[in-house]
Design an enzyme around this catalytic site. Structure first.
Site, PDB file in Angstrom:
ATOM      1  N   GLU A 253      33.367  54.070   9.067  1.00 58.20           N
ATOM      2  CA  GLU A 253      33.086  55.508   8.948  1.00 58.20           C
ATOM      3  C   GLU A 253      33.909  56.016   7.778  1.00 58.20           C
ATOM      4  O   GLU A 253      35.126  56.151   7.878  1.00 58.20           O
ATOM      5  CB  GLU A 253      33.487  56.222  10.244  1.00 58.20           C
ATOM      6  N   CYS A 287      35.927  64.752   7.378  1.00 55.29           N
ATOM      7  CA  CYS A 287      34.948  63.920   6.666  1.00 55.29           C
ATOM      8  C   CYS A 287      33.613  64.609   6.494  1.00 55.29           C
ATOM      9  O   CYS A 287      32.930  64.403   5.494  1.00 55.29           O
ATOM     10  CB  CYS A 287      34.771  62.612   7.413  1.00 55.29           C
TER      11      CYS A 287
END
Ligand code: NAD
Length: 516
Positions: A253, A287
């Site tokens: 990720e 993010c």
């Protein structure tokens, strides 16, 4: 003060929960003042290997205990998380510099993934029958075997919720976890873990190590049966290489440069308020937060005016209450990264629409939320992930131009569309190259949808967390087929000669009946 006593009692000994045999510690500062918050023990490569050995033993019993036991324990942990939310919020704020509102989102997310995985694991992972190659000749079923010990590597930015998003499904699937926390996020993770231990997760089943990435992170990647990595694209590539050499799986990720498209049918004031949150929640150190805004020229004037007004009026602060709109950058390194991107952009001709200044009057690493215009491809902020405090605003003349600009990135993590028509938003969403797309929200629609996969395309990652996809990472499917004895499958030439026409007839018959 009772609250302080409870805080001290719960967290005074958290550092002891790090697996570290030596006496080396590292001071971890709080972004609220820059002073040392705690001394974090540093693990060694040997500590990592010890933790993995103990986790291997604990995993055998945990996998055997079954879904019902694991569900009970995880639901108890869910309750404990909610019960001690105020203490966890204090800790998250002190460690990360987030506002209480953003800390609340972390706890809510951690509770959601805990509840989801507790309740969904059996449905997703129980053994089930599949169609056999030749009906009645064999029965076939698939069962899922836990992978063993999972290595979880997490960054500092959303330590508590990101940990939960990998650790909880791994536990629900019957795996053990050895987690390498970033020094800056370790306390939140240890507090989260403590709730799970008190709920019934065996100590050795979820071990936390901390320390230098080169030693501790690498030792972990070298030994575990699966790696869940969350962090930068550069580090993700290294992890993937290591996992690839050992032929173990990994979910990665990674970074993003997330676009927001503001279409010409929005209410500009409302869109601006939502954009401010989408860009600067956690000061952009998330993010999935937005770094590129593509606004249609038809609404650009009022949108820009409202965005500047919202950001200029927003309150920065670090008090342990719901008073501030935005918090601090997390570290001196983050402040340096943000000012580096800003100085480079301004030196090359960008204009600061709002913000652009450090705020030492509020705290050592506070920075005003900053929007730039006139950003061009030579500037670092154009294509590189800043991961803090800066968003760039671009004008576009059509939906088509916005879609092309949004997709013109090496990243593909999250994207957002603001529009007066959800149907139009859905059409645009189909065309965006991102693992998640939010309509009339920056990131929370998809982030909170824990039954749906979350992850990135292109350089933003490989694999998905959350939903059934997030659980299936942690098991090996085993296909078991048994012949029924109804018909002997051909072995010798004469048997093939005899049965081939029948098998061809069967293949055509199954196709005609639309049977897989
Ligand atoms: P980072 O890659 O520097 O570090 C992440 C973690 O990896 C840390 O715990 C670090 O100690 C560890 N690490 C570093 N080198 C390692 C190695 N060689 N082997 C094993 N472990 C190693 O990232 P960061 O700066 O801490 O985090 C910010 C980045 O994370 C941003 O790019 C952000 O977009 C990304 N991120 C992505 C997601 C997502 O879900 N896609 C979520 C949060 C953050």
């Amino acid at each position: 003060m009772p609250a302080q006593t409870a805080f001290d009692a719960l967290y005074a000994s958290l550092d002891d929960d790090v697996v570290a045999s030596g006496s080396v510690t590292r001071p971890v500062p709080t972004p609220t003042t820059g002073e040392t918050l705690h001394e974090l023990p540093q693990s060694s490569a040997d500590d990592v290997r010890d933790a993995i050995s103990r986790a291997r033993l604990a995993q055998l019993a945990w996998a055997r205990a079954g879904f019902a036991h694991r569900r009970r324990v995880l639901l108890r942990a869910h309750e404990l998380l909610l019960e001690r939310r105020e203490l966890l919020l204090d800790l998250i704020q002190l460690e990360s510099g987030k506002t209480r509102g953003q800390g609340f989102e972390e706890i809510f997310q951690a509770a959601s993934v805990t509840r989801y995985n507790a309740l969904a694991a059996q449905r997703v992972l129980r053994g089930r029958r599949r169609r056999s190659g030749i009906p009645t000749v064999a029965t076939t079923r698939v069962r899922y075997r836990s992978k063993g010990v999972v290595g979880v590597i997490t960054p500092w930015n959303y330590a508590l919720s990101l940990a939960a998003m990998d650790v909880v499904p791994a536990l629900a699937a019957g795996c053990a976890v050895v987690q390498k926390a970033d020094d800056q996020g370790a306390l939140s993770i240890l507090a989260l873990r403590r709730a799970f231990i008190e709920a019934g997760v065996p100590e050795a089943l979820w071990a936390v190590v901390a320390g230098p990435a080169g030693e501790v992170g690498e030792a972990l990647t070298d030994e575990v049966d699966y790696v869940c990595f969350t962090g930068s694209t550069a580090t993700g590539r290294k992890i993937a290489e290591k996992a690839g050499r050992r032929l173990v799986g990994a979910s990665l990720e990674l970074g993003g440069k997330n676009p927001l498209i503001v279409l010409d049918d929005v209410d500009p004031e409302r869109a601006a308020a939502n954009a401010a949150h989408a860009c600067f929640s956690a000061m952009g150190q998330l993010c999935v937060s937005i770094e590129r805004i593509y606004v249609h020229r038809a609404v650009a004037g009022p949108f820009q005016k409202a965005l500047v007004a919202e950001l200029a009026a927003a309150k920065l602060g670090s008090a342990l209450d719901f008073d501030a709109d935005f918090g601090s950058l997390a570290s001196a390194a983050q402040l340096e990264r943000v000012t580096g991107h800003l100085d480079d952009a301004v030196a090359k001709g960008a204009t600061v629409l709002v913000g652009g200044t450090p705020r030492p009057d509020v705290g050592p690493w506070f920075f005003s939320p900053t929007v730039l215009t006139g950003v061009t491809p030579e500037m670092r902020v154009y294509a590189e992930e800043t991961f803090g405090a800066i968003a760039s605003l671009y004008l576009v003349d059509s939906e088509e131009e916005a879609v092309q600009a949004a997709n013109a990135s090496e990243y593909g993590l999250n994207a957002a569309i603001f529009t007066g028509s959800v149907a139009r938003g859905q059409r645009v969403a189909e065309r965006l190259e991102a693992g998640s797309v939010n309509i009339n929200e920056g990131y929370r629609g998809t982030f909170a949808s824990v039954d749906a996969p979350m992850g990135g395309q292109k350089q933003s990652g490989v694999g998905r967390r959350n939903g059934p996809e997030g659980l299936l990472r942690f098991v090996e499917p085993v296909t078991i087929s048994a012949t029924t004895g109804v018909l002997q499958l051909p072995r010798w030439a004469s048997e093939y000669r005899e049965q081939a026409p029948l098998l061809l007839l069967l293949a055509r018959g199954l196709a005609a009946l639309r049977r897989r």
